[in-house]
Scaffold this motif. Structure first.
Motif, short mmCIF file in Angstrom:
data_model
loop_
_atom_site.label_atom_id
_atom_site.label_comp_id
_atom_site.label_asym_id
_atom_site.label_seq_id
_atom_site.Cartn_x
_atom_site.Cartn_y
_atom_site.Cartn_z
N VAL A 6 -36.97 79.32 59.04
CA VAL A 6 -36.25 78.73 57.92
C VAL A 6 -34.90 78.23 58.45
O VAL A 6 -34.24 78.92 59.23
CB VAL A 6 -36.02 79.79 56.82
CG1 VAL A 6 -35.00 79.33 55.80
CG2 VAL A 6 -37.33 80.14 56.14
N LEU A 7 -34.49 77.04 58.04
CA LEU A 7 -33.19 76.51 58.46
C LEU A 7 -32.19 76.41 57.31
O LEU A 7 -31.11 75.89 57.50
CB LEU A 7 -33.36 75.13 59.09
CG LEU A 7 -34.07 75.07 60.43
CD1 LEU A 7 -34.07 73.65 60.98
CD2 LEU A 7 -33.47 76.01 61.44
N ASP A 8 -32.54 76.93 56.15
CA ASP A 8 -31.60 76.89 55.03
C ASP A 8 -30.35 77.68 55.38
O ASP A 8 -30.39 78.67 56.11
CB ASP A 8 -32.25 77.49 53.79
CG ASP A 8 -33.38 76.64 53.26
OD1 ASP A 8 -33.17 75.97 52.23
OD2 ASP A 8 -34.46 76.64 53.87
N ILE A 9 -29.24 77.24 54.81
CA ILE A 9 -27.95 77.90 55.00
C ILE A 9 -27.77 78.90 53.85
O ILE A 9 -27.99 78.56 52.69
CB ILE A 9 -26.79 76.88 54.97
CG1 ILE A 9 -27.05 75.72 55.93
CG2 ILE A 9 -25.46 77.55 55.22
CD1 ILE A 9 -27.15 76.10 57.38
N ALA A 10 -27.37 80.13 54.18
CA ALA A 10 -27.13 81.15 53.15
C ALA A 10 -25.86 80.81 52.37
O ALA A 10 -25.02 80.05 52.83
CB ALA A 10 -26.99 82.52 53.80
N GLY A 11 -25.74 81.42 51.23
CA GLY A 11 -24.52 81.25 50.44
C GLY A 11 -24.78 80.46 49.18
O GLY A 11 -25.85 79.89 48.98
N GLY A 12 -23.77 80.43 48.33
CA GLY A 12 -23.89 79.69 47.08
C GLY A 12 -25.04 80.23 46.26
O GLY A 12 -25.20 81.43 46.08
N TRP A 38 -30.76 82.79 58.13
CA TRP A 38 -30.14 83.40 59.31
C TRP A 38 -28.65 83.64 59.12
O TRP A 38 -28.11 84.61 59.63
CB TRP A 38 -30.35 82.49 60.53
CG TRP A 38 -31.79 82.35 60.93
CD1 TRP A 38 -32.70 81.44 60.46
CD2 TRP A 38 -32.51 83.17 61.85
NE1 TRP A 38 -33.92 81.64 61.04
CE2 TRP A 38 -33.83 82.69 61.91
CE3 TRP A 38 -32.15 84.26 62.66
CZ2 TRP A 38 -34.81 83.24 62.73
CZ3 TRP A 38 -33.13 84.81 63.47
CH2 TRP A 38 -34.43 84.32 63.50
N SER A 39 -27.97 82.75 58.38
CA SER A 39 -26.52 82.86 58.28
C SER A 39 -26.00 81.87 57.24
O SER A 39 -26.72 80.96 56.82
CB SER A 39 -25.89 82.54 59.65
OG SER A 39 -24.48 82.50 59.59
N ASP A 40 -24.72 82.03 56.90
CA ASP A 40 -24.05 81.04 56.05
C ASP A 40 -23.28 80.03 56.91
O ASP A 40 -22.70 79.09 56.40
CB ASP A 40 -23.14 81.70 55.02
CG ASP A 40 -22.04 82.54 55.66
OD1 ASP A 40 -21.99 82.67 56.90
OD2 ASP A 40 -21.23 83.09 54.89
N ASP A 41 -23.30 80.22 58.21
CA ASP A 41 -22.63 79.33 59.17
C ASP A 41 -23.69 78.41 59.79
O ASP A 41 -24.60 78.88 60.49
CB ASP A 41 -21.94 80.16 60.24
CG ASP A 41 -21.36 79.31 61.36
OD1 ASP A 41 -21.00 78.14 61.11
OD2 ASP A 41 -21.26 79.82 62.50
N PRO A 42 -23.59 77.11 59.56
CA PRO A 42 -24.59 76.19 60.09
C PRO A 42 -24.81 76.31 61.60
O PRO A 42 -25.95 76.25 62.07
CB PRO A 42 -24.05 74.80 59.72
CG PRO A 42 -23.18 75.05 58.53
CD PRO A 42 -22.58 76.42 58.76
N GLN A 43 -23.74 76.48 62.37
CA GLN A 43 -23.90 76.59 63.82
C GLN A 43 -24.67 77.86 64.18
O GLN A 43 -25.49 77.86 65.10
CB GLN A 43 -22.54 76.58 64.54
CG GLN A 43 -22.67 76.56 66.05
CD GLN A 43 -23.53 75.40 66.57
OE1 GLN A 43 -23.32 74.25 66.21
NE2 GLN A 43 -24.52 75.70 67.40
#
Length: 178
Positions: free
Chosen positions: A132-138, A147-152
Motif C-alpha cells: 500500500v502506498l497511501d499516506i497515513a493521517g487525516g 507505512w507512515s504519514d511522511d511521504p518519503q
C-alpha cells in the motif's frame, strides 16, 4: 524472444484470453474453488488469476504450480501485504501490518518482502497486490495498513518491501493512490 514470436501468431481468441484477469475468492461457508475450474481457465489461456485468501485449496495446488511451466505463464496474484489484509494465516508465516514493519528499517523490510515473495512463489503466486502506498493521517481509513504519514518514509519502506518481493521473483503491485 521465441515466446513473443509465437504469441504473435496465436489465433485472436487466444490473444484475447491473455487480456482476461479473473478471480477466485470463496464466500463464507464455501468450500473453495475446485482446482479443475482454475485449470480450465489456465488451459483456455487467461492472462491472470486472482486467488483470494479463502481459496486455501488453490494455493500450492499442482494446478497453480504447473501453470508456471506454461510457455506463457499466467499472472497469479493475491493480497499478501501483511496485517489485516494477508493470506498468511492460511498459507504462510504471518507478516505484521505495514505500520509495524516501518519501524524495522529498510534492510529488515527488504528481507521480509523477499521472504514473503518466496512463500508466495512456492505456492504458485507470482504477483502480490502489495504494498500500500497511501499516506497515513487525516481521514485515512486504512489505519495500520499504511507505512507512515511522511511521504518519503512511505517511499523508503514500501519500496524496500517491493524490492524484496522482486528479489524473490514476485511482482509487487503498488496499490491505492497516495
Amino acid at each position: 524472444d521465441d515466446t513473443i514470436e509465437a504469441a504473435l501468431s496465436w489465433p485472436l481468441r487466444q490473444k484475447l484470453a491473455q487480456l482476461i484477469f479473473t478471480g477466485f475468492n470463496a464466500g463464507s461457508g464455501g468450500s473453495g474453488t475446485d482446482p479443475a475450474q482454475a485449470k480450465a481457465l489456465i488451459d483456455a489461456g487467461v492472462g491472470g488469476l486472482f486467488v483470494g485468501r479463502k481459496e486455501v485449496g488453490l494455493f500450492g495446488s499442482p494446478v497453480m504450480l504447473d501453470a508456471a511451466n506454461n510457455a506463457l505463464p499466467p499472472l497469479v496474484a493475491t493480497d499478501g501485504e501483511g496485517g489485516q489484509v494477508d493470506v498468511a494465516p492460511a498459507i504462510a508465516p504471518t507478516l505484521p501490518a505495514a505500520r509495524e514493519m516501518a519501524d524495522w528499517g529498510p534492510d529488515k523490510i527488504l528481507s521480509a518482502g523477499a521472504s514473503r515473495g518466496t512463500d508466495l512463489l512456492s505456492r504458485g503466486v507470482n504477483v502480490d497486490f502489495a504494498p500500500v502506498l497511501d499516506i497515513a493521517g487525516g481521514q485515512n481509513p486504512l489505519g495500520d495498513r499504511t507505512w507512515s504519514d511522511d511521504p518519503q518514509q512511505v517511499v523508503t519502506t514500501a519500496g524496500a518491501f517491493a524490492a524484496g518481493l522482486c528479489r524473490s521473483g514476485v511482482y509487487p503491485t503498488f496499490k491505492h493512490f497516495p
